[in-house]
Write a protein that holds these residues in place. Structure first.
Motif, mmCIF file in Angstrom:
data_model
loop_
_atom_site.group_PDB
_atom_site.id
_atom_site.type_symbol
_atom_site.label_atom_id
_atom_site.label_comp_id
_atom_site.label_asym_id
_atom_site.label_seq_id
_atom_site.Cartn_x
_atom_site.Cartn_y
_atom_site.Cartn_z
ATOM 1 N N ASP B 429 1.961 7.103 -30.312
ATOM 2 C CA ASP B 429 1.095 6.868 -31.485
ATOM 3 C C ASP B 429 1.618 5.713 -32.323
ATOM 4 O O ASP B 429 0.867 4.837 -32.756
ATOM 5 C CB ASP B 429 1.039 8.123 -32.364
ATOM 6 N N SER B 430 2.916 5.744 -32.554
ATOM 7 C CA SER B 430 3.531 4.726 -33.393
ATOM 8 C C SER B 430 3.362 3.332 -32.787
ATOM 9 O O SER B 430 3.005 2.367 -33.483
ATOM 10 C CB SER B 430 5.019 5.055 -33.582
ATOM 11 N N ALA B 431 3.602 3.240 -31.489
ATOM 12 C CA ALA B 431 3.478 1.932 -30.831
ATOM 13 C C ALA B 431 2.025 1.467 -30.811
ATOM 14 O O ALA B 431 1.727 0.284 -31.030
ATOM 15 C CB ALA B 431 4.048 2.005 -29.416
ATOM 16 N N MET B 432 1.112 2.399 -30.548
ATOM 17 C CA MET B 432 -0.312 2.025 -30.480
ATOM 18 C C MET B 432 -0.813 1.545 -31.840
ATOM 19 O O MET B 432 -1.599 0.606 -31.932
ATOM 20 C CB MET B 432 -1.139 3.212 -29.980
ATOM 21 N N LYS B 433 -0.326 2.214 -32.860
ATOM 22 C CA LYS B 433 -0.718 1.798 -34.217
ATOM 23 C C LYS B 433 -0.156 0.413 -34.523
ATOM 24 O O LYS B 433 -0.855 -0.455 -35.065
ATOM 25 C CB LYS B 433 -0.195 2.839 -35.212
ATOM 26 N N ALA B 639 8.115 4.385 -26.550
ATOM 27 C CA ALA B 639 6.937 3.709 -25.996
ATOM 28 C C ALA B 639 7.015 2.227 -26.342
ATOM 29 O O ALA B 639 7.277 1.870 -27.491
ATOM 30 C CB ALA B 639 5.664 4.328 -26.571
ATOM 31 N N TYR B 640 6.844 1.406 -25.328
ATOM 32 C CA TYR B 640 6.775 -0.044 -25.531
ATOM 33 C C TYR B 640 5.370 -0.512 -25.143
ATOM 34 O O TYR B 640 4.827 -0.065 -24.136
ATOM 35 C CB TYR B 640 7.800 -0.780 -24.647
ATOM 36 N N ILE B 641 4.810 -1.388 -25.936
ATOM 37 C CA ILE B 641 3.519 -1.977 -25.569
ATOM 38 C C ILE B 641 3.621 -3.487 -25.696
ATOM 39 O O ILE B 641 4.084 -4.015 -26.702
ATOM 40 C CB ILE B 641 2.361 -1.437 -26.443
ATOM 41 N N VAL B 659 5.662 -4.486 -29.094
ATOM 42 C CA VAL B 659 6.079 -3.471 -30.064
ATOM 43 C C VAL B 659 6.873 -2.373 -29.354
ATOM 44 O O VAL B 659 6.628 -2.044 -28.196
ATOM 45 C CB VAL B 659 4.878 -2.849 -30.817
ATOM 46 N N ALA B 660 7.818 -1.836 -30.091
ATOM 47 C CA ALA B 660 8.651 -0.763 -29.573
ATOM 48 C C ALA B 660 8.620 0.398 -30.562
ATOM 49 O O ALA B 660 8.627 0.179 -31.772
ATOM 50 C CB ALA B 660 10.085 -1.250 -29.391
#
Lengths: 266, 779
Positions: B429-433, B639-641, B659-660
């Motif tokens: 969630d944090s990475a997606m945001k 999560a990395y994106i 983002v990490a």
């Protein structure tokens, strides 16, 4: 490194005299090629003659239709020069993407072209712009100066003193950087001369070093635009191929970099 | 949290000396009578050493001695060992070939030493080395996995028929087979995990010094674990007994795993110092680093994922060939087995997993642990499979992951690991945001309208750190326990020394470890000194690797601190005539709670050492030690994106955003954590886009310098956006998990998932160079 005798002459004449005295002398410019191979013991010159402090070899002059860069002028000074930026901004740009700051503070135009690395940037500029290489003995047209990989028309002991570039109507340079060395994986310099001629030179492409690209020159002569090259096909015959780029990839880069150089040239 | 306590971004104490060029590295050490070693190395990948003629060289200027592989054998110096026994599926042990420190008979990779010249100067040693004539008889070479396992391949070691070292399995094969038979969908992927050269900034170096009068050896070496080096050198190599050997690892300029191992050069420097009766220094150059530092990764894998009709994962099947190079390096056997296949469950609830790993010899540099060590390989397999599955099933890759996340803890995977805690959904969630995942389709469409190929890629990694519970790893074949030790010395005037078995070679222990003391005692970190890297000063310890120093090393310090505090409280209570239970520690003072009575730490320390007025029966002094053995691994996850654009005309990749969202548990020093993540991401991205060690078919390393081996540079990398989500690790009192390897473990898959999304072609190997990407687009 093997033992060697280091000299720092203050004139071209003194340098030539020193060169003649040594049993196996080498001139030193920026040292980016010579010093590493000496450290690896792949070169063992008896005498190393540093050209970097010879005042008559340093400086930039712009006069009318000609830009003259003396041989031991560093990339950094070329990049910063108001004369270069005004007369041939493509050379200032080429120098700004050559190596990194440490390289640009030490490397020189004379050292680059005397070494004639097949992936060096400056040979493409000289050939495309139709420059003249002046030595302590003679003047040599760029087309006659570069003779294949790491080979030039220079004779033993001959010293490049300056390079004169005719100021073009338009010129541009673009390159794809080699991912590891940051040399040109492939770079293309395009020039439209004031007389309307078009000269295009590619580095990092041919197995024989810097090369003209007639197929692109013809297309640009007819129509000086990036779009004019859309249907051009550059042959991959004779192209360099290694782990960083196939021959087909480099042939593609010649075209793409030429298009971008034309766009940059305006 | 005080200004210098746990959670404070304290500026690193050690940086002043490093950035002013005043670090003290092995090569900086000068000893009276020092000589210099230069190794003669094989130019061939596989050859018999027919003869070595030193007659012309031995009388050359400055030559002190020339030693060969045969003398290593004659002196009964032990062969190099592998410290983790792996058992094949047929019950047999590892098929391990002998690795003498210098080759007496056969060389098996380019760069293997056959002799060493020792001279007054390095240059004289090199001159003489050129006069040594080595006569080789070349043999056919097997330069990669495929060449090594095919019929009729050149045989490297008689002990390993077919060049196979072991054929190892984990998991339930029959149950996994059944899951695949029942699957609604199966996704299959062939993966090459590229070979990497570690390239620590400081090359390896060693000085051997023999003191004849005391029959005592000292080895200065670039080690991540000097105590283990001493143990191995004395127990297995027959060079010096443990009590007559001091190993010092001073400032060390980066390791990334490559300086865990005890290499031939250290052995030879130490052995030779007695042979020639002079101290012997060897400092590797960059070419030697490329040729002889243990490389990393190098797997060929086929992986399959089984899913049911609801897109729930029901099975994972993996077959991996791992290239261990020409010899088995110290922990090489464990990296593609217990450090790899035990992480194949990723962040997902996968009821059935079966993996087979076949490790093979090739005529290449030995391969061992490199930042992440097995876990990047596992994470890459799992996250490439998940992404591929989402594309094949035409579902959102984030949703497919979320649907299969483990959400109940503790969670026992089918491959040994028991995850203690985590919140994988929170990280995602944090990475997606942070990257505005929801807005990506619009951004992709806009890029497309501008002629650009834009892609997004996810990677939800998990790793096992804080290695490791000694009993557990012992049962899996490890030759050592993986606890850590600490000693806390409060000096008579109240300053503090922390002696730790951990070793800092870039991690910032001299700052973070002090922060624990500041937190507990309220003293400034300037009053605390971290002592490490010297077996004469520090009690036995296990060293730094596997992101273990906070979870294991710092916990050991905490345990010792607790003992010191308990004793100090007794002394304070006695001095203040109060009850011990009423003493609290605040800002460097021991206070009687609820009163204004207090005594400062220096006075307590002085009392401990003057011993004029201690409680009856108390020993003088204020110094305590502890050994801490963890109860479980720790499980950092996140999560990395990655969002990027590909230039279709050139194949060049440009980052738009990276983002990490990491869950490392409690952070001791967020600034240092950020630096660790940046470095790890740089190495993960380097593996994805740039780095690759390439041998030609004869076994010559084509990428033996930075002219051909592409290390990531600042302008290759995006400006990272780092976030943290936190679940405190229940396995240690500090709640820490470890952060040193996460970036290198999670980043590669995010990058490759993004590029393959951008170009619409899933067939792309690492490193995804512009050339490869262009060919993937244009054929």
């Amino acid at each position: 490194m093997y033992e060697t005798i280091y000299h720092r002459p203050s004139s071209v004449d003194e340098a030539v005299a020193l060169f003649g005295k040594g049993s196996d002398s080498k001139y030193l410019a920026g040292g980016h090629t010579l010093i590493p191979v000496m450290k690896q013991r792949l070169a063992a010159p008896s005498d190393v003659i540093d050209l970097g402090k010879i005042k008559e070899l340093i400086g930039i002059e712009a006069s009318g239709d000609t830009l003259t860069i003396k041989a031991a002028t560093t990339y950094f000074d070329i990049m910063q020069s108001a004369d270069v930026k005004k007369s041939i901004p493509a050379i200032a740009y080429l120098t700004s993407v050559l190596g990194d700051p440490a390289v640009r503070y030490r490397g020189t135009i004379g050292g680059s072209i005397a070494n004639n690395d097949p992936a060096a940037d400056f040979p493409a500029a000289l050939v495309s712009l139709g420059a003249t290489v002046k030595t302590n003995k003679r003047s040599i047209a760029a087309d006659d100066f570069f003779k294949g990989l790491f080979t030039t028309a220079l004779e033993d002991g001959e010293i490049i003193t300056q390079v004169s570039f005719p100021v073009p109507a338009k010129a541009g340079y673009e390159k794809m950087r080699h991912p590891a060395s940051r040399f040109a994986l492939t770079g293309v310099f395009v020039t439209k001369t004031k007389a309307g001629d078009v000269r295009v030179a590619a580095t990092g492409a041919s197995q024989n070093g810097v090369m003209r690209v007639p197929v692109i020159e013809t297309a640009l002569k007819a129509n000086w635009s990036a779009g004019a090259l859309d249907s051009v096909k550059v042959s991959d015959s004779g192209m360099l191929a290694d782990i960083h780029g196939s021959a087909a990839y480099r042939a593609n880069l010649v075209k793409v970099m030429a298009q971008r150089a034309v766009t940059a040239a305006g | 949290m005080g200004v210098e306590g746990i959670g404070a971004s304290v500026v690193r104490k050690e940086d002043r000396r490093f950035i002013t060029g005043k670090g003290r590295y092995v090569d900086d050490i000068k000893i009276v009578g020092l000589t210099h070693a230069h190794f003669i190395r094989s130019p061939h990948a596989h050859a018999k050493v027919k003869s070595i003629d030193t007659s012309a060289a031995k009388d050359m200027p400055g030559v002190v001695g020339i030693l060969t592989g045969q003398q290593i054998v004659d002196d009964k110096v032990g062969n190099l060992i592998c410290g983790w026994a792996i058992t094949s599926k047929d019950g047999t042990g590892m098929k391990m070939g002998a690795w003498p420190a210098m080759a007496p008979e056969t060389v098996r990779f380019v760069g293997q030493a056959v002799a060493v010249v020792i001279a007054e100067t390095k240059n004289q040693a090199k001159d003489a080395a050129e006069a040594v004539v080595v006569n080789y008889e070349e043999l056919p070479a097997a330069a990669d996995i495929r060449a090594a396992i095919k019929q009729g391949a050149p045989q490297l070691h008689p002990e390993a028929p077919g060049n196979v070292i072991y054929d190892w399995t984990i998991g339930d094969e029959a149950a996994t087979e059944a899951a695949f038979k029942a699957a609604a969908n199966v996704v299959s992927l062939d993966i090459t995990n590229n070979r990497l050269v570690p390239n620590a900034m400081e090359p390896r170096a060693a000085i051997g010094e023999y003191n004849e009068a005391e029959e005592h050896f000292t080895l200065y070496t670039t080690s991540q674990n000097p105590h283990v080096a001493r143990l191995v050198l004395s127990a297995f190599y027959n060079i010096a007994p443990e009590h007559k050997l001091r190993v010092v690892a001073p400032d060390v300029g980066g390791g990334f795993g490559s300086k865990i191992f005890i290499y031939p050069e250290e052995m030879v420097a130490l052995w030779a110092s007695k042979k020639v009766g002079r101290p012997v220094k060897w400092t590797g150059d960059r070419t030697e680093a490329f040729l002889t530092d243990a490389h990393g990764r190098d797997h060929l894998t086929n992986a399959e994922l089984a899913l049911d009709a609801n897109n729930k994962i029901t099975g994972l099947r993996v077959k991996t060939y791992a290239n261990l190079g020409a010899y088995m390096s110290l922990f090489s056997s464990s990296v593609p087995t217990y450090l790899y296949a035990t992480l194949l469950s990723g962040q997902y609830n996968i009821p059935n997993i079966f993996a087979e790993v076949i490790s093979v010899y090739t005529n290449t540099t030995p391969v061992d642990a490199y930042r992440g060590a097995g876990r990047p390989e596992a994470s890459f397999v799992v996250e490439r499979l998940l992404e591929t599955a989402a594309r094949q099933l035409k579902v959102d890759p984030a949703e497919l992951r979320r649907k299969n996340f483990i959400t109940q803890f503790p969670h026992q995977t089918p491959v040994i690991m028991a995850y203690d805690i985590g919140d994988f959904g929170a990280s995602l969630d944090s990475a997606m945001k942070a990257i505005d995942y929801a807005g990506f389709p619009a951004r992709k469409a806009k890029a497309k309208s501008e002629g650009k190929l834009r892609g997004i890629g996810l990677s939800c990694y998990i790793e096992a750190c804080g290695i490791a519970p000694s009993k557990a790893v012992g049962s899996l074949g490890a030759g050592v326990g993986l606890w850590e030790s600490a000693e806390v010395r409060v000096n008579p005037v109240g300053t503090i020394e922390i002696l730790t078995g951990s070793h800092s070679h870039g991690q910032g222990h001299e700052t973070t470890f002090c922060q624990l003391v500041a937190e507990r005692l309220g003293v400034p970190i300037s009053q605390v000194q971290i002592v490490h890297g010297d077996t004469d000063k520090v009690q036995f310890g296990m060293g730094t690797y596997g992101s273990r120093s906070a979870a294991v090393g710092l916990t050991a310090i905490l345990k010792a601190m607790e003992k010191v505090e308990a004793k100090a409280k007794k002394i304070a209570a006695h001095a203040l005539e109060a009850s011990e239970s009423d003493i609290v520690i605040e800002n460097g003072e021991f206070k009687v709670t609820g009163t204004d009575k207090s005594i400062a730490l220096p006075m307590v320390a002085l009392a401990a050492y003057t011993a004029h007025n201690l409680p009856d029966g108390m020993e003088p002094g204020l110094k305590e030690g502890a050994f801490y053995d963890p109860t479980n691994f720790t499980f950092p996850a996140g999560a990395y994106i990655c969002e990027l654009e590909v230039d279709a005309a050139t194949g060049k990749t440009s980052f738009v955003n990276f983002v990490a969202a990491d869950d490392f548990g409690r952070l001791i020093n967020p600034m240092i954590v950020e630096g660790q993540v940046h470095g790890g991401l740089a190495q993960g991205i380097g593996q994805a886009l740039l780095e690759g060690a390439v041998y030609d078919s004869s076994g010559q390393l084509l990428t033996a310098s930075f002219m051909d081996y592409a290390m990531p540079r600042a302008d290759d990398l995006p400006s990272f956006k780092l976030n943290h989500t936190t679940t405190l690790c229940p396995g240690n009192p500090l709640g820490v998990k470890g952060c040193g390897e996460a970036g290198a473990i999670g980043a590669s898959a995010a990058v490759i998932n993004a590029i393959t999304d951008a170009i619409g072609n899933n067939k792309l190997e690492m490193p995804a160079t512009p050339d490869r990407v262009w060919h993937a687009i244009h054929g």
